[in-house]
Enzyme design. Structure first.
Site, PDB file in Angstrom:
ATOM      1  N   LYS A  42       0.732  -1.060   0.034  1.00 56.27           N
ATOM      2  CA  LYS A  42      -0.082   0.081  -0.079  1.00 56.27           C
ATOM      3  C   LYS A  42       1.003   1.207   0.007  1.00 56.27           C
ATOM      4  O   LYS A  42       1.660   1.578   1.004  1.00 56.27           O
ATOM      5  CB  LYS A  42      -0.931   0.079   1.256  1.00 56.27           C
ATOM      6  CG  LYS A  42      -1.911   1.304   1.146  1.00 56.27           C
ATOM      7  CD  LYS A  42      -2.642   1.102   2.217  1.00 56.27           C
ATOM      8  CE  LYS A  42      -3.930   2.355   2.306  1.00 56.27           C
ATOM      9  NZ  LYS A  42      -3.436   3.684   2.148  1.00 56.27           N
ATOM     10  N   PHE A 114      -2.249   0.937 -10.169  1.00 56.10           N
ATOM     11  CA  PHE A 114      -2.530  -0.445  -9.641  1.00 56.10           C
ATOM     12  C   PHE A 114      -3.947  -0.916  -9.952  1.00 56.10           C
ATOM     13  O   PHE A 114      -4.489  -1.910  -9.748  1.00 56.10           O
ATOM     14  CB  PHE A 114      -2.711   0.008  -7.999  1.00 56.10           C
ATOM     15  CG  PHE A 114      -3.670   1.002  -7.362  1.00 56.10           C
ATOM     16  CD1 PHE A 114      -5.098   0.728  -7.738  1.00 56.10           C
ATOM     17  CD2 PHE A 114      -3.055   1.796  -7.109  1.00 56.10           C
ATOM     18  CE1 PHE A 114      -5.719   1.986  -7.357  1.00 56.10           C
ATOM     19  CE2 PHE A 114      -3.766   3.010  -6.469  1.00 56.10           C
ATOM     20  CZ  PHE A 114      -5.424   3.093  -6.617  1.00 56.10           C
ATOM     21  N   ARG A 181     -17.131   0.553  -1.846  1.00 57.06           N
ATOM     22  CA  ARG A 181     -16.592  -0.243  -1.087  1.00 57.06           C
ATOM     23  C   ARG A 181     -17.073  -1.726  -1.167  1.00 57.06           C
ATOM     24  O   ARG A 181     -18.290  -1.637  -1.282  1.00 57.06           O
ATOM     25  CB  ARG A 181     -16.491   0.201   0.443  1.00 57.06           C
ATOM     26  CG  ARG A 181     -15.969   1.388   0.486  1.00 57.06           C
ATOM     27  CD  ARG A 181     -15.770   1.860   2.066  1.00 57.06           C
ATOM     28  NE  ARG A 181     -15.382   3.102   2.233  1.00 57.06           N
ATOM     29  CZ  ARG A 181     -14.158   3.542   1.979  1.00 57.06           C
ATOM     30  NH1 ARG A 181     -13.281   2.771   1.727  1.00 57.06           N
ATOM     31  NH2 ARG A 181     -13.815   4.800   2.442  1.00 57.06           N
ATOM     32  N   LYS A 187      -7.718  -3.589   2.506  1.00 58.45           N
ATOM     33  CA  LYS A 187      -6.469  -2.983   3.101  1.00 58.45           C
ATOM     34  C   LYS A 187      -5.925  -3.661   4.266  1.00 58.45           C
ATOM     35  O   LYS A 187      -6.804  -3.787   5.289  1.00 58.45           O
ATOM     36  CB  LYS A 187      -6.425  -1.443   3.105  1.00 58.45           C
ATOM     37  CG  LYS A 187      -7.512  -0.952   4.112  1.00 58.45           C
ATOM     38  CD  LYS A 187      -7.635   0.510   3.936  1.00 58.45           C
ATOM     39  CE  LYS A 187      -8.784   1.154   4.588  1.00 58.45           C
ATOM     40  NZ  LYS A 187      -8.599   2.672   4.484  1.00 58.45           N
TER      41      LYS A 187
END
Length: 284
Positions: A42, A114, A181, A187
Site C-alpha cells: 500500500k 494499480f 467499497r 487494506k
C-alpha cells in the site's frame, strides 16, 4: 465568515459533481480466503486517476503535472498513486497540489498504477493488461504477488512496515472493477485510519499554550471526538481550518463507536459539509 463557508460549500459541491467514481477498500478482517487475492504494498501517496488526457484527484480536481510527465501515457484510464517514496507523503502532497508545477519536484514523482477502471476483465486480467502498458519514465505498475496463507501475509506486512511502508492491499483476482467499497479490495495495516470533518478547535495548555491543543472532528456517522496527538509544531501554530477533512489513525472503536487512541495523520485537500460550530452536539 458566513460568505466564506457558503463559498466552500459551493466549491465542494462542484468538485464532488466531477469526482471520478472509484473502487474503495474495506479493512481486512482475517477471515478472507487468501487464495483468491493478489497482494501488493500500500503506497502512501496521493491517489490519482489518469482519464486518458489528465491526472484527476479523487475529489475531481486536476493535478497540474508538467506535460513531459504524462507524455506517452496511454489513452485508457488508469488508477494509481502519485508517489515519491516511503514516508514522504507530505512532500509529494505539497508538490502535486501546486497550480504552477515545480519541474524539479515532479521529476522525483512516479505514477504508481494499480488498476485499469475501464477494462472489462477480472483483476487478474487487468493486471496482465497493466504489465503490457507502454513504458514511461514517470509511471510504473505496482507489483502484485500471491501468499499461501495468513501467516505469510502477516510476515509480508511486517517486512513492508519495517522498511517504512504503510501496509498491504489485497485485490480479488476474479473481481471486475466496481465503484464503491466491497470485498474486492481490502487494506491491511498495523493500525486503522478514517476521515472526519473538523468542526472545532480547542486551545492548548502548558507547552502548547497559545496554539492548538486538539481538533474537534466529526465522522460520517455523526460521532464527534477530540484529536489531540499527531500534530507537528507548525500544524499546531496553523491548524486545519473548520470544514477541512482530516485523516486520523485509530485502534478499534469503543461501544459508542468512538475511535480509540485517535491520532491526527494528515489533511485531505477537500472542504466538505461545513457545519456551524455553534451546533453543540456531544463530543466523546
Amino acid at each position: 465568515m458566513k460568505y466564506w463557508i457558503l463559498l466552500c460549500c459551493l466549491c465542494s459541491a462542484a468538485a464532488l459533481a466531477d469526482a471520478p467514481a472509484l473502487l474503495l477498500a474495506r479493512e481486512y478482517r482475517g477471515e478472507t480466503d487468501l487464495h483468491h487475492y493478489w497482494v501488493s504494498e500500500k503506497f502512501d501517496g496521493v491517489r490519482a486517476r489518469w482519464d486518458g488526457e489528465a491526472l484527476i484527484s479523487r475529489q475531481g480536481h486536476p493535478f497540474h503535472a508538467p506535460a513531459w510527465f504524462t507524455e506517452g501515457f496511454p489513452a485508457q484510464a488508469m488508477d494509481g498513486e502519485l508517489w515519491i517514496g516511503r514516508g514522504r507523503f507530505d512532500e509529494v502532497s505539497g508538490a502535486v497540489r501546486r497550480h504552477t508545477p515545480v519541474p524539479a519536484q515532479w521529476r522525483n514523482i512516479r505514477f504508481m498504477i494499480f488498476d485499469l477502471p475501464e477494462h472489462p476483465g477480472t483483476f487478474t486480467e487487468r493486471y496482465a493488461a497493466m504489465q503490457a502498458l507502454p513504458p514511461s519514465p514517470y509511471a510504473a505498475v505496482i507489483t502484485q504477488f500471491r501468499v499461501a496463507d495468513r501467516d505469510e501475509l502477516l510476515a509480508r506486512l511486517d517486512e513492508v512496515v519495517a522498511a517504512g511502508g504503510e501496509g498491504l492491499m489485497l485485490h480479488h483476482g476474479a473481481a471486475r472493477y466496481r465503484t464503491g467499497r466491497s470485498d474486492a479490495l481490502l487494506k491491511l495495516k498495523p493500525y486503522q485510519d478514517a476521515e472526519a470533518t473538523v468542526v472545532g478547535h480547542l486551545p492548548g495548555r502548558g507547552r502548547h499554550g497559545g496554539r492548538l491543543g486538539a481538533l474537534i472532528v466529526e465522522t460520517e456517522a455523526g460521532v464527534r471526538f477530540r484529536l489531540g496527538t499527531g500534530f507537528s509544531d507548525a500544524q499546531r501554530e496553523t491548524p486545519p481550518p473548520l470544514g477541512s477533512v482530516v485523516t486520523y489513525r485509530y485502534h478499534g472503536l469503543t461501544r459508542d463507536g468512538v475511535p480509540r487512541f485517535g491520532s491526527f495523520l494528515r489533511v485531505r485537500d477537500q472542504v466538505r459539509d461545513v457545519r456551524d460550530v455553534r451546533d453543540e452536539r456531544p463530543i466523546r
